[in-house]
Every structure is written in C-alpha cells, then in structure tokens.
Design a protein around this motif. Structure first.
Motif, PDB file in Angstrom:
ATOM      1  N   THR A   2       0.835  -1.193   0.000  1.00 36.21           N
ATOM      2  CA  THR A   2       0.000   0.000   0.000  1.00 36.21           C
ATOM      3  C   THR A   2       0.872   1.246   0.000  1.00 36.21           C
ATOM      4  OG1 THR A   2      -1.722  -1.144   1.239  1.00 36.21           O
ATOM      5  CG2 THR A   2      -1.813   1.250   1.209  1.00 36.21           C
ATOM      6  N   GLU A   3       0.565   2.175  -0.887  1.00 35.99           N
ATOM      7  CA  GLU A   3       1.312   3.430  -0.994  1.00 35.99           C
ATOM      8  C   GLU A   3       0.834   4.408   0.067  1.00 35.99           C
ATOM      9  OE1 GLU A   3       4.344   4.874  -2.815  1.00 35.99           O
ATOM     10  OE2 GLU A   3       3.263   3.877  -4.443  1.00 35.99           O
ATOM     11  N   GLN A   4       1.766   5.060   0.756  1.00 36.10           N
ATOM     12  CA  GLN A   4       1.418   6.062   1.755  1.00 36.10           C
ATOM     13  C   GLN A   4       1.291   7.426   1.077  1.00 36.10           C
ATOM     14  OE1 GLN A   4       0.937   5.364   5.152  1.00 36.10           O
ATOM     15  NE2 GLN A   4       1.107   3.244   4.488  1.00 36.10           N
ATOM     16  N   VAL A   5       0.146   8.064   1.236  1.00 33.51           N
ATOM     17  CA  VAL A   5      -0.093   9.397   0.671  1.00 33.51           C
ATOM     18  C   VAL A   5      -0.689  10.282   1.768  1.00 33.51           C
ATOM     19  CG1 VAL A   5      -1.331  10.755  -1.060  1.00 33.51           C
ATOM     20  CG2 VAL A   5      -0.466   8.471  -1.651  1.00 33.51           C
ATOM     21  N   LEU A 221       0.473  11.969  -8.918  1.00 32.62           N
ATOM     22  CA  LEU A 221       0.873  10.675  -8.356  1.00 32.62           C
ATOM     23  C   LEU A 221       1.852   9.966  -9.287  1.00 32.62           C
ATOM     24  CD1 LEU A 221      -2.514   9.282  -6.980  1.00 32.62           C
ATOM     25  CD2 LEU A 221      -0.473   9.744  -5.599  1.00 32.62           C
ATOM     26  N   ARG A 226       3.447  12.683  -3.291  1.00 32.32           N
ATOM     27  CA  ARG A 226       2.722  11.887  -2.308  1.00 32.32           C
ATOM     28  C   ARG A 226       2.090  12.750  -1.209  1.00 32.32           C
ATOM     29  NH1 ARG A 226       3.123   9.182  -5.989  1.00 32.32           N
ATOM     30  NH2 ARG A 226       3.815   7.010  -6.196  1.00 32.32           N
ATOM     31  N   LEU A 257      -8.083   8.188  -3.395  1.00 29.61           N
ATOM     32  CA  LEU A 257      -6.789   7.576  -3.116  1.00 29.61           C
ATOM     33  C   LEU A 257      -6.939   6.142  -2.622  1.00 29.61           C
ATOM     34  CD1 LEU A 257      -5.068  10.650  -1.417  1.00 29.61           C
ATOM     35  CD2 LEU A 257      -4.467   9.648  -3.628  1.00 29.61           C
ATOM     36  N   ARG A 260      -7.257   3.706  -5.256  1.00 29.80           N
ATOM     37  CA  ARG A 260      -5.975   3.422  -5.894  1.00 29.80           C
ATOM     38  C   ARG A 260      -5.010   2.721  -4.937  1.00 29.80           C
ATOM     39  NH1 ARG A 260      -8.890   6.208  -8.418  1.00 29.80           N
ATOM     40  NH2 ARG A 260      -8.713   6.882 -10.585  1.00 29.80           N
ATOM     41  N   CYS A 262      -4.052   3.519  -1.979  1.00 24.28           N
ATOM     42  CA  CYS A 262      -3.175   4.404  -1.223  1.00 24.28           C
ATOM     43  C   CYS A 262      -3.720   4.549   0.192  1.00 24.28           C
ATOM     44  CB  CYS A 262      -3.095   5.781  -1.882  1.00 24.28           C
ATOM     45  SG  CYS A 262      -2.362   5.770  -3.537  1.00 24.28           S
ATOM     46  N   THR A 264      -4.073   6.854   3.400  1.00 21.87           N
ATOM     47  CA  THR A 264      -3.951   8.224   3.900  1.00 21.87           C
ATOM     48  C   THR A 264      -3.860   8.276   5.419  1.00 21.87           C
ATOM     49  OG1 THR A 264      -6.343   8.546   4.088  1.00 21.87           O
ATOM     50  CG2 THR A 264      -5.332   9.044   1.953  1.00 21.87           C
TER      51      THR A 264
END
Length: 284
Positions: A2-5, A221, A226, A257, A260, A262, A264
C-alpha cells in the motif's frame, strides 16, 4: 504494498477565507477540533494577513489559542510578512507558510507586487523562520493558468519553486488556483518543477472548478508526488481569482486515493462528520 499518501488539510484557512459571511471563531475551533481527531499530520488553521484584505482570517490568534491541540498534529499559519510572522510565533503556530505566484498578473492583484518584489519581501520572513527554528512551507499560485495573464509557462513555475527552495521551504505546494488546469499541462508543469525540487518535497493543490482535480491528482501521483492539499467539504476558492471554485474535497480525495490502494491514515467517519460541519457552517 500500500502506498502512503498524505492529505494536508487546508479547509480552516484556505477554505474559509473565501466565505462571503464572517465565520465565528467558535465554529472554526469546532471544525479544527474535529479535524484534529481524523489522523491528519498537518492542518492549516490561520492566516496572519491584514484583516482589511481578508477579514475572515482576522481571528487567527484566537483560533490558535482556543483549539484543543493534538500532539501529533502540526498547526500551520500563513504569514505574508514580518508582522504576520511575529503574530504566528506569538500564537504558537507550529509552522508557517509563505506564498508566491507564478504569474505577474496574479502577484500584482494578490500581493500588490511583482513576482521578484514579493520574493524579496519573503526573504526576511524566511530568515526569521530559520532563526526561530520554525518549519516553513511554500505555496505557488497559478501553476497552469492565471485569471489575468492566461496560460502560465512551466518554466515560470519552476523559477518560483527554486526561489522558495533556496529560502528554506521544506516543501512547496503547487496550486492550480483557477481549477482549470488540463492534465497534460499539469504534467508539463511538473516535469519542469521536478528539475528544481524532488517529488518528495512537493505537494499538489488542486481546485475543482472544472471537475478535473482528481485527474490532476493522478497525474501528480504518476510523477511521484505523495502529498496533496484538500479542504473538507470542498471549502474554498480565492478572493483574487474570479470564478475559482473550492479546493478538492478532503473526503472525495481520500476516497479516490483509497480506490488506488493508497493509505492516507485518515478516519473516514471523522472526516465525514467534519465535512458536515463545514457544510453547515457555509449554510448558516
């Protein structure tokens, strides 16, 4: 993975500053206290500007004095000059922000100065922030379009970003102030800016006038950004940008997000409640 945004909440300042009627200090404090429980790392809560020009922000010191501070949250204030900086320090803001424009027309309308003149004015604030150990963020307005000058060249944006970087801004937020930026023009702007500052020190700030804010978030992105500014309930606009609608709504950006994959770190239930507070404040 998982991408941190991160979503940087700007509703209490950039959102409420454009409301036609004065919002009470108590209403601002209630909104900020709710947002403080949502998981934000940073919330912009005040602006120490002349009340003659932005009356909605006249109570910045009172707001900072009355909020129920959460230790993990940095409470930010906008400071256009030394008087504003001194006010923010006395009010115990955790960080400050300075703002420049990528277009001459907007700079003259908003700051009553050319771009170079405005940047020179900020030098004293930047030096004072460094001496005080106060983190300083930078904003650049009109990164694709200006209400007075039309299209803005990517190189003009990159030049202002570089100036803010050299003054010591730890991060620079790129504002599509009119909310009319086309994704391909946002991409071209980012390509130029990334020559001056890395993606991990940039943030996207998209207004949703033309309904393209989330498309532009996707472009950013893809370019490696980010951090994104947003205002709960879609609050906002700009007093100096005729026709500009609100910021992208925090709750809409958070949902986008998450789709996708991500993360948060925000509590959906809390930001939903905060959005209702924001909308009720506007309706009263």
């Amino acid at each position: 993975m998982t991408e941190q945004v991160e979503i940087f909440e700007v509703g209490p300042r950039d959102g409420l500053q454009n409301e036609a009627r004065l919002i009470s200090t108590a209403d601002k404090v209630a909104l900020i206290d709710m947002l403080s429980q949502a998981g934000f790392r940073r919330i912009e809560v005040a602006s120490f500007v002349s009340p003659k020009w932005v009356p909605q922000m006249a109570d910045g010191a009172d707001v900072l004095a009355q909020i129920d501070r959460v230790e993990s949250v940095s409470y930010a204030a906008l400071t256009p000059n030394m008087r504003g900086f001194d006010g923010a320090v006395k009010a115990r803001a955790d960080e400050i922000a300075i703002f420049g424009s990528a277009s001459e027309g907007f700079s003259k309308a908003n700051l009553n100065a050319t771009i170079d003149e405005s940047l020179a004015r900020f030098a004293d604030v930047a030096a004072a922030a460094k001496a005080e150990g106060m983190p300083m963020r930078g904003y650049v307005s009109c990164v694709t379009d200006c209400p007075f000058d039309g299209e803005v060249a990517p190189g003009d944006v990159a030049r202002v970003v570089a100036a803010l970087r050299d003054m010591g801004a730890y991060e620079v937020s790129l504002g599509d102030t009119l909310g009319r930026g086309l994704p391909e023009r946002v991409d071209a702007m980012l390509a130029a800016v990334l020559e001056e500052m890395p993606a991990d020190r940039l943030a996207g700030h998209f207004h949703d006038t033309a309904g393209r804010a989330l498309e532009n978030v996707d472009v950013a992105l893809a370019r490696g950004l980010r951090v994104f500014d947003a205002a709960v309930g879609g609050l906002g606009g700009c007093p100096y940008a005729p026709g500009a609608a609100g910021n992208v709504a925090t709750e809409a950006l958070d949902a986008h997000l998450r789709e996708r994959e991500c993360d948060t770190g925000l509590d959906v239930n809390v930001i939903t409640q905060a959005a209702e507070i924001a909308k009720s404040v506007r309706r009263v």
